[in-house]
Design a protein around this motif. Structure first.
Motif, PDB file in Angstrom:
ATOM      1  N   LEU A 121       5.549   3.576  -6.472  1.00 36.19           N
ATOM      2  CA  LEU A 121       5.729   4.783  -5.784  1.00 36.19           C
ATOM      3  C   LEU A 121       5.797   6.134  -6.903  1.00 36.19           C
ATOM      4  CD1 LEU A 121       8.292   4.018  -3.128  1.00 36.19           C
ATOM      5  CD2 LEU A 121       6.152   4.795  -2.544  1.00 36.19           C
ATOM      6  N   LEU A 122       6.678   5.610  -7.956  1.00 35.26           N
ATOM      7  CA  LEU A 122       6.657   6.893  -9.118  1.00 35.26           C
ATOM      8  C   LEU A 122       5.113   7.007  -9.624  1.00 35.26           C
ATOM      9  CD1 LEU A 122       9.829   5.991 -10.605  1.00 35.26           C
ATOM     10  CD2 LEU A 122       9.490   8.076  -9.842  1.00 35.26           C
ATOM     11  N   GLY A 123       4.570   6.094  -9.900  1.00 35.66           N
ATOM     12  CA  GLY A 123       3.165   6.288 -10.469  1.00 35.66           C
ATOM     13  C   GLY A 123       2.256   6.792  -9.651  1.00 35.66           C
ATOM     14  N   VAL A 124       2.177   6.903  -8.339  1.00 38.28           N
ATOM     15  CA  VAL A 124       1.494   7.253  -7.315  1.00 38.28           C
ATOM     16  C   VAL A 124       1.850   8.947  -7.352  1.00 38.28           C
ATOM     17  CG1 VAL A 124       0.661   7.697  -4.821  1.00 38.28           C
ATOM     18  CG2 VAL A 124       0.829   5.452  -6.038  1.00 38.28           C
ATOM     19  N   ALA A 177       0.691  -1.239  -0.058  1.00 38.28           N
ATOM     20  CA  ALA A 177      -0.068  -0.085  -0.015  1.00 38.28           C
ATOM     21  C   ALA A 177       0.864   1.323  -0.042  1.00 38.28           C
ATOM     22  CB  ALA A 177      -0.985   0.033   1.194  1.00 38.28           C
ATOM     23  N   VAL A 178       0.503   2.335  -0.854  1.00 35.58           N
ATOM     24  CA  VAL A 178       1.260   3.498  -0.924  1.00 35.58           C
ATOM     25  C   VAL A 178       0.485   4.612   0.078  1.00 35.58           C
ATOM     26  CG1 VAL A 178       2.355   5.492  -2.161  1.00 35.58           C
ATOM     27  CG2 VAL A 178       2.506   3.044  -2.808  1.00 35.58           C
ATOM     28  N   LEU A 182       9.578   7.799  -1.245  1.00 34.65           N
ATOM     29  CA  LEU A 182       9.506   8.749  -2.281  1.00 34.65           C
ATOM     30  C   LEU A 182       9.225  10.284  -1.773  1.00 34.65           C
ATOM     31  CD1 LEU A 182       8.707   8.569  -5.895  1.00 34.65           C
ATOM     32  CD2 LEU A 182       8.074  10.557  -4.730  1.00 34.65           C
ATOM     33  N   VAL A 183      10.082  11.040  -2.027  1.00 38.31           N
ATOM     34  CA  VAL A 183       9.734  12.527  -1.884  1.00 38.31           C
ATOM     35  C   VAL A 183       9.387  13.216  -2.861  1.00 38.31           C
ATOM     36  CG1 VAL A 183      10.338  14.755  -0.653  1.00 38.31           C
ATOM     37  CG2 VAL A 183      11.098  12.639   0.325  1.00 38.31           C
ATOM     38  N   VAL A 194       5.503  13.369   0.918  1.00 39.30           N
ATOM     39  CA  VAL A 194       6.250  12.130   1.400  1.00 39.30           C
ATOM     40  C   VAL A 194       5.528  10.907   1.109  1.00 39.30           C
ATOM     41  CG1 VAL A 194       7.692  10.807   3.121  1.00 39.30           C
ATOM     42  CG2 VAL A 194       7.765  13.268   2.750  1.00 39.30           C
ATOM     43  N   LEU A 195       5.726   9.929   0.243  1.00 42.20           N
ATOM     44  CA  LEU A 195       5.115   8.717  -0.180  1.00 42.20           C
ATOM     45  C   LEU A 195       5.755   7.484   0.534  1.00 42.20           C
ATOM     46  CD1 LEU A 195       3.976   9.166  -3.695  1.00 42.20           C
ATOM     47  CD2 LEU A 195       2.762   9.555  -1.704  1.00 42.20           C
ATOM     48  N   LEU A 196       5.069   6.702   1.347  1.00 43.13           N
ATOM     49  CA  LEU A 196       5.759   5.369   1.880  1.00 43.13           C
ATOM     50  C   LEU A 196       5.107   4.169   1.203  1.00 43.13           C
ATOM     51  CD1 LEU A 196       5.979   5.906   5.502  1.00 43.13           C
ATOM     52  CD2 LEU A 196       7.996   6.241   4.061  1.00 43.13           C
TER      53      LEU A 196
END
Length: 166
Positions: free
Chosen positions: A111-114, A8-9, A81-82, A68-70
């Motif tokens: 992460l990049l897609g989100v 999950a992101v 990813l920031v 900030v995505l986790l």
């Protein structure tokens, strides 16, 4: 929260399942590995340059204006990813890192897609990033996702700058 497969992101800070959902450990691993790859190996977060140490010790302040995505697997953060706050229609991807034990499962792509979805939703027209030229796997991933090498905006040697329209 965006779920893709077993990962999950989530946007951080936010409501996370546990204290393990914190970017500090991932950021520490990222910076320690990067310094080693640059030939300036340090053994401890306290030996990192001030700006990187600040990201690890107080990510909430360091990234206060950013997204900030986790990537969370169960209740463990396995990727981060920031994305910087937009400036003149452009945001920058920074600190993309996947725990080495979790690599090969599409976490970085997710992460990049989100992040790209978020950019589109917030009116960002261009996303840029920089990557060390020895990180060939990362460069290939970015190219697969539509990023192209562009003129450098950073003076550091061996840095590849890339951008992509959203």
């Amino acid at each position: 929260m965006t779920a893709r497969g077993e990962v999950a992101v989530v946007r951080w800070p936010g409501r996370l399942p546990s204290a393990e959902g914190d970017p500090a450990g991932l950021l520490a691993a990222y910076h320690l590995r990067t310094e080693a790859e640059k030939g300036m190996a340090v053994t401890d977060v306290n030996e990192l340059p001030d700006r990187y140490r600040a990201e690890v010790t107080d990510p909430r302040t360091a990234f206060a204006d950013d997204v900030v995505l986790l990537a969370i697997n169960g209740d463990i953060a396995v990727g981060c990813l920031v994305m910087t706050a937009p400036a003149d229609g452009c945001s920058e991807v920074k600190r993309l890192w996947t725990d080495p034990a979790a690599r090969g499962r599409g976490i970085a792509s997710t992460l990049l897609g989100v992040a790209l979805e978020h950019a589109a939703e917030t009116g960002v027209s261009t996303v840029r990033l920089s990557v060390w030229n020895w990180r060939t796997g990362a460069i290939a991933l970015y190219q697969r996702l539509g990023f192209a090498v562009t003129e450098s905006w950073d003076e550091r040697d061996q840095l590849v700058c890339m951008r992509r329209a959203v």
